[in-house]
Design an enzyme around this catalytic site. Structure first.
Site, PDB file in Angstrom:
ATOM      1  N   GLU A  30       0.831  -1.212   0.000  1.00  0.00           N
ATOM      2  CA  GLU A  30       0.000   0.000   0.000  1.00  0.00           C
ATOM      3  C   GLU A  30       0.862   1.257   0.000  1.00  0.00           C
ATOM      4  O   GLU A  30       0.517   2.256  -0.633  1.00  0.00           O
ATOM      5  CB  GLU A  30      -0.953  -0.027   1.200  1.00  0.00           C
ATOM      6  CG  GLU A  30      -2.013  -1.117   1.046  1.00  0.00           C
ATOM      7  CD  GLU A  30      -2.847  -1.292   2.267  1.00  0.00           C
ATOM      8  OE1 GLU A  30      -2.280  -1.611   3.345  1.00  0.00           O
ATOM      9  OE2 GLU A  30      -4.071  -1.144   2.196  1.00  0.00           O
ATOM     10  N   GLU A  79      -3.304  -9.718   3.487  1.00  0.00           N
ATOM     11  CA  GLU A  79      -4.112  -9.485   4.686  1.00  0.00           C
ATOM     12  C   GLU A  79      -5.182 -10.561   4.876  1.00  0.00           C
ATOM     13  O   GLU A  79      -5.514 -10.924   5.987  1.00  0.00           O
ATOM     14  CB  GLU A  79      -4.777  -8.119   4.631  1.00  0.00           C
ATOM     15  CG  GLU A  79      -3.839  -6.942   4.835  1.00  0.00           C
ATOM     16  CD  GLU A  79      -3.130  -6.485   3.582  1.00  0.00           C
ATOM     17  OE1 GLU A  79      -3.015  -7.275   2.628  1.00  0.00           O
ATOM     18  OE2 GLU A  79      -2.664  -5.330   3.560  1.00  0.00           O
TER      19      GLU A  79
HETATM   20  N1  T1G Z   1       4.562  -7.648  11.726  1.00  0.00           N
HETATM   21  C1  T1G Z   1       5.328  -8.021  12.777  1.00  0.00           C
HETATM   22  N2  T1G Z   1       6.276  -8.999  12.734  1.00  0.00           N
HETATM   23  C2  T1G Z   1       6.444  -9.622  11.566  1.00  0.00           C
HETATM   24  C3  T1G Z   1       5.695  -9.296  10.415  1.00  0.00           C
HETATM   25  C4  T1G Z   1       4.721  -8.266  10.530  1.00  0.00           C
HETATM   26  N3  T1G Z   1       3.967  -7.877   9.476  1.00  0.00           N
HETATM   27  N4  T1G Z   1       6.106 -10.116   9.407  1.00  0.00           N
HETATM   28  C5  T1G Z   1       7.071 -10.900   9.911  1.00  0.00           C
HETATM   29  N5  T1G Z   1       7.276 -10.608  11.203  1.00  0.00           N
HETATM   30  C6  T1G Z   1       8.276 -11.235  12.071  1.00  0.00           C
HETATM   31  C7  T1G Z   1       7.989 -12.703  12.281  1.00  0.00           C
HETATM   32  O1  T1G Z   1       7.083 -12.881  13.355  1.00  0.00           O
HETATM   33  C8  T1G Z   1       9.381 -13.217  12.619  1.00  0.00           C
HETATM   34  O2  T1G Z   1       9.647 -12.858  13.962  1.00  0.00           O
HETATM   35  C9  T1G Z   1      10.296 -12.378  11.744  1.00  0.00           C
HETATM   36  O3  T1G Z   1       9.535 -11.199  11.400  1.00  0.00           O
HETATM   37  C10 T1G Z   1      10.701 -13.081  10.470  1.00  0.00           C
HETATM   38  O4  T1G Z   1       9.489 -13.498   9.852  1.00  0.00           O
HETATM   39  C11 T1G Z   1      -2.594  -2.001   6.943  1.00  0.00           C
HETATM   40  C12 T1G Z   1      -3.319  -4.323   8.070  1.00  0.00           C
HETATM   41  C13 T1G Z   1       7.762 -11.093   5.354  1.00  0.00           C
HETATM   42  C14 T1G Z   1       7.423 -13.137   3.942  1.00  0.00           C
HETATM   43  O5  T1G Z   1       0.985 -10.468   6.383  1.00  0.00           O
HETATM   44  O6  T1G Z   1       4.667 -13.075   5.295  1.00  0.00           O
HETATM   45  O7  T1G Z   1      -0.259  -4.808   6.494  1.00  0.00           O
HETATM   46  O8  T1G Z   1       9.946 -15.182  14.902  1.00  0.00           O
HETATM   47  O9  T1G Z   1       9.958 -15.955  10.101  1.00  0.00           O
HETATM   48  O10 T1G Z   1       9.973 -16.728   6.533  1.00  0.00           O
HETATM   49  O11 T1G Z   1      -3.353  -3.156   5.071  1.00  0.00           O
HETATM   50  O12 T1G Z   1       7.236 -12.823   7.626  1.00  0.00           O
HETATM   51  O13 T1G Z   1      11.937 -13.817  14.170  1.00  0.00           O
HETATM   52  O14 T1G Z   1      10.612 -13.124  16.212  1.00  0.00           O
HETATM   53  O15 T1G Z   1       8.077 -15.120   8.609  1.00  0.00           O
HETATM   54  O16 T1G Z   1      11.609 -14.880   5.801  1.00  0.00           O
HETATM   55  C15 T1G Z   1       0.464  -7.791   6.150  1.00  0.00           C
HETATM   56  C16 T1G Z   1       3.597 -11.226   7.116  1.00  0.00           C
HETATM   57  C17 T1G Z   1       0.257  -7.377   7.559  1.00  0.00           C
HETATM   58  C18 T1G Z   1       3.294 -10.285   5.954  1.00  0.00           C
HETATM   59  C19 T1G Z   1       9.185 -13.086   5.725  1.00  0.00           C
HETATM   60  N6  T1G Z   1       1.770  -8.401   5.969  1.00  0.00           N
HETATM   61  N7  T1G Z   1       4.976 -11.689   7.075  1.00  0.00           N
HETATM   62  O17 T1G Z   1       9.133 -14.478   5.853  1.00  0.00           O
HETATM   63  O18 T1G Z   1      10.508 -14.756   7.978  1.00  0.00           O
HETATM   64  S1  T1G Z   1      -1.337  -6.691   7.818  1.00  0.00           S
HETATM   65  C20 T1G Z   1       1.907  -9.742   6.125  1.00  0.00           C
HETATM   66  C21 T1G Z   1       5.377 -12.641   6.180  1.00  0.00           C
HETATM   67  C22 T1G Z   1      -1.282  -5.222   6.959  1.00  0.00           C
HETATM   68  C23 T1G Z   1      -2.364  -3.213   6.078  1.00  0.00           C
HETATM   69  C24 T1G Z   1      -2.571  -4.494   6.785  1.00  0.00           C
HETATM   70  C25 T1G Z   1       6.781 -13.143   6.346  1.00  0.00           C
HETATM   71  C26 T1G Z   1       7.775 -12.586   5.318  1.00  0.00           C
HETATM   72  P1  T1G Z   1      10.604 -13.806  14.883  1.00  0.00           P
HETATM   73  P2  T1G Z   1       9.443 -14.928   9.164  1.00  0.00           P
HETATM   74  P3  T1G Z   1      10.358 -15.282   6.503  1.00  0.00           P
END
Ligand code: T1G
Length: 683
Positions: A104, A124
């Site tokens: 976004e 999301e």
């Molecule tokens: N927020 C907080 N922590 C996050 C995070 C996030 N969005 N994404 C990953 N982490 C942490 C995860 O818990 C882990 O922590 C570390 O980063 C490495 O992640 C307004 C409302 C980016 C593809 O859904 O898909 O935006 O265990 O082990 O396999 O419209 O993380 O090391 O302490 O998964 O290399 C939308 C979610 C949010 C993406 C990387 N975004 N993340 O994968 O590493 S909602 C997502 C992922 C939003 C807006 C809306 C994956 C990754 P720790 P990982 P990875």
């Protein structure tokens, strides 16, 4: 210290985020972006802006850990609308995964450039939400409703090239020259009118052809069954073509808020962290040395052995597969090749990749060829003596330092380890059939399993695309141990008069892919049948004796038509009633609520016993097992999270109400009752 800094490159301001691990858009980042844009707008010597991130990825989304807490700092939408409002060109420089709020941010920039390896997406919906910072309104205006639908409703990311194709990315730049190329791209557009996604018109395709929304619903019905967010996502994308941008953003916010406050999103956010937590072992040091797995040995080329081998071959890890006879070996290899070729036919693999994978496979009839394997996994007959013989031979043959794993689904790993001089090398790797498809891997930790061995297989699980959870040594480990009380109750319920099709319906309505009696018909009622039609000791025996052996004979519990559509059968119902009479069980009508409570509450109780005995590290691991291994509906968060949601006191009250029907060896968990009494939760 703000995670955002700015750097001047002559007349271009570069705004940089350094917020490991994934540049999540937490409050400080949002504030930094606002300050950076204000700095650019307030300085006439700045003619253009580039936004990029340090570390592994462009913004990977809102900070999920902030959800459910009082909002801080500027909202994301407020921050990114300032970017779009600028008359100076703002360019998003994308690497890694621009996901959710990150995508976004990129959409609110006037231009987007990306390195070839980048991915963009709006996942999301996988958190039970929809984009909440105008993603559902800007994306369709840039790429059209038809291209936007899969991105927003299914939530899978797309490659930079695909993004370029649909117009989401304006240019693919050098993998190693992202910043310089982005600055150059921005400079070329100084002084030109800036394109704003919110003013785009590509979304009119959905207005011209409104059928695309129903077509999309029909095509994805099965996959989306039971989830709330996908429907909201479709409505938001549709609104982008029917409303003004401002109205559409309001509609998006309304849909987003409804989901954010619902149980499904809480469950799916729980699962997001649960899946990551499962890979961690609390009592093993982070810097435990790992064993380098260069070569894997698999014993048994049957369904399991073949499926297990494919996981490693597909990850580029050589496999030596051992069978006792050449014919079984050849057959097994043939099945593996066919599986790959079917995947290639579906376009999910190229023919070269098939040859590459099969090229890493070495068949053998000789144990000596396993000597230099770093990991050997046996998938032989589920019999303790057979397995102990295999492990004794492995102990004599395979080099020291290798991991010796059993794929057993319930046998005692500690006993198997006694067949070797190296119990620290022995553990369970319980794959689920079909092993090359099912994501779950139950890692069974023996009493003497070494830390390096355990840490190694947890890391290896990620490498082969599995989701691993650690189980202690107990019959059935975590998953099958919790399945057994549900099976026991399903059988008891139909003896007491419940309609078997209603037992299936209760689980289907709850969100499982299939009920136990449908499953039995699919697998075949004659698995393990003694084949003597005169010997009738169970309902299955009786059905098999009537040649009702399941789908394959056109009838089992259900009758099946040519399209394998099932209908309840009076014949099967009669067999059950006769059995009940023979066993003196009084039949009665049983409602769906009782069926549901007696199927699911004993599972929660068993999960609590597993925790009490230390057979699982944490309640969320149990959720991970059941969602990935048995189809527990993701939108309830798994058995333990679901119990938290309905209240542990409700579960205890239900178990006590049905206590006399739960079998004489039913044991009510202390942990469950004490947590319920204290108003506590598992998670
Ligand atoms: N927020 C907080 N922590 C996050 C995070 C996030 N969005 N994404 C990953 N982490 C942490 C995860 O818990 C882990 O922590 C570390 O980063 C490495 O992640 C307004 C409302 C980016 C593809 O859904 O898909 O935006 O265990 O082990 O396999 O419209 O993380 O090391 O302490 O998964 O290399 C939308 C979610 C949010 C993406 C990387 N975004 N993340 O994968 O590493 S909602 C997502 C992922 C939003 C807006 C809306 C994956 C990754 P720790 P990982 P990875």
């Amino acid at each position: 210290m703000s995670p955002i800094r700015t750097e001047r490159h002559d007349d271009v301001l570069v705004i940089i985020s350094d917020n490991p691990p994934v540049n999540a858009l937490g409050a400080a980042v949002r504030q930094g972006l606002v300050d950076g844009i204000d700095q650019a707008m307030g300085d006439d010597s700045i003619k253009a802006v580039v936004i990029r991130c340090d570390g592994r990825t462009f913004f990977a989304g809102a900070d999920i850990t902030e959800f459910g807490k009082p909002p801080q700092g500027p909202g994301l939408l407020e921050a990114i609308d300032r970017m779009e409002a600028s008359d100076k060109p703002v360019v998003a420089a994308i690497h890694g995964t621009a996901l959710g709020g990150g995508c976004e941010v990129a959409l609110a920039c006037h231009y987007r450039v990306a390195v070839p390896s980048a991915k963009l997406g709006l996942p999301e919906v996988k958190l039970g939400l929809i984009p909440g910072a105008a993603g559902t309104q800007r994306l369709p205006r840039v790429v059209g409703a038809e291209a936007a639908l899969p991105m927003v409703v299914i939530g899978n990311p797309i490659s930079a090239n695909k993004a370029k194709e649909i117009g989401l990315v304006d240019a693919i730049v050098g993998e190693d020259s992202l910043e310089a190329d982005a600055i150059g791209f921005a400079r070329e557009r100084i002084g030109k009118p800036v394109p704003r996604a919110s003013e785009g018109t590509a979304n009119k395709d959905g207005v011209k052809n409104p059928a695309i929304f129903d077509e999309f619903r029909a095509k994805n019905g099965r996959k989306l069954r039971g989830f709330d967010a996908p429907e909201a996502a479709i409505q938001a994308v549709k609104a982008a073509g029917e409303m003004s941008y401002e109205e559409g953003v309001k509609k998006e916010r309304e849909l987003f808020t409804g989901l954010m406050t619902g149980t499904q999103s809480a469950a799916m956010r729980h699962y997001f962290f649960a899946e990551r937590a499962a890979n961690k072992i609390d009592d093993i040091a982070k810097d435990t040395p790992l064993i380098d797995i260069k070569k894997v040995g698999v014993i048994g080329a049957g369904t399991m052995g073949g499926g297990i081998s494919m996981n490693f071959l597909s990850a580029g890890i050589p496999v030596t597969i051992l069978e006792m006879e050449a014919e079984a070996l050849d057959r097994g290899i043939g099945v593996m090749r066919k599986n790959y070729e079917r995947t290639a036919k579906r376009g999910r693999m190229t023919d070269d990749q098939v040859e590459q994978a099969m090229g890493l496979l070495t068949p053998t009839l000789d144990y000596a060829d396993l000597a230099d394997c770093d990991l050997v996994i046996e998938a032989v007959f589920e019999d303790m003596d057979v397995k102990k013989k295999v492990f004794a031979t492995l102990d004599e043959t395979v080099k020291q330092g290798a991991i010796l794993a059993s794929n057993t689904s319930y046998l005692d790993i500690d006993e198997i380890a006694t067949a070797t001089q190296r119990p620290e090398a022995v553990l369970g790797l319980h794959f689920f059939s079909p092993a090359n498809v099912m994501k779950l891997l139950e890692v069974v930790r023996g009493e003497k399993t070494g830390d390096s061995e355990l840490a190694t297989v947890m890391k290896l699980a990620k490498r082969i695309g599995k989701i691993a959870a650690v189980s202690g040594v107990c019959p059935g480990f975590i998953g099958n141990r919790m399945l057994s009380p549900r099976q026991q109750q399903a059988n008891a319920l139909i003896m007491e008069g419940a309609n078997y099709w209603e037992v299936d319906e209760v689980l289907l309505d709850f969100g499982f892919p299939m009920g136990p009696f449908q499953m039995s018909d699919l697998a075949g009622l004659d698995i393990g049948w003694h084949r003597d039609p005169a010997r009738i000791e169970s309902i299955r025996d009786a059905l098999c004796a009537m040649d009702r052996r399941g789908q394959k004979t056109g009838a089992g519990f259900y009758d099946y038509d040519e399209a394998r559509q099932r209908t309840p059968s009076d014949a099967a119902k009669k067999v059950i009633a006769e059995f009940a009479e023979k066993q003196g069980v009084e039949q009665r009508d049983i409602g769906k609520e009782e069926i549901k409570e007696r199927l699911l509450y004993p599972m929660v109780n068993e999960g609590a016993l597993i925790l009490e005995e230390g057979m699982a590290q944490r309640a969320s691991d149990i959720d991970v097992v059941w969602i990935n291994g048995y189809g527990w509906p993701l939108y309830t968060g798994g058995p333990m999270f679901w119990a938290d949601t309905i209240g542990l006191d409700t579960v205890v009250a239900g178990l006590e109400a049905h206590r006399d029907k739960l079998g004489e060896d039913f044991k009510l968990s202390e942990m469950l009752t004490s947590k319920a009494a204290a108003g506590e939760k598992f998670n």
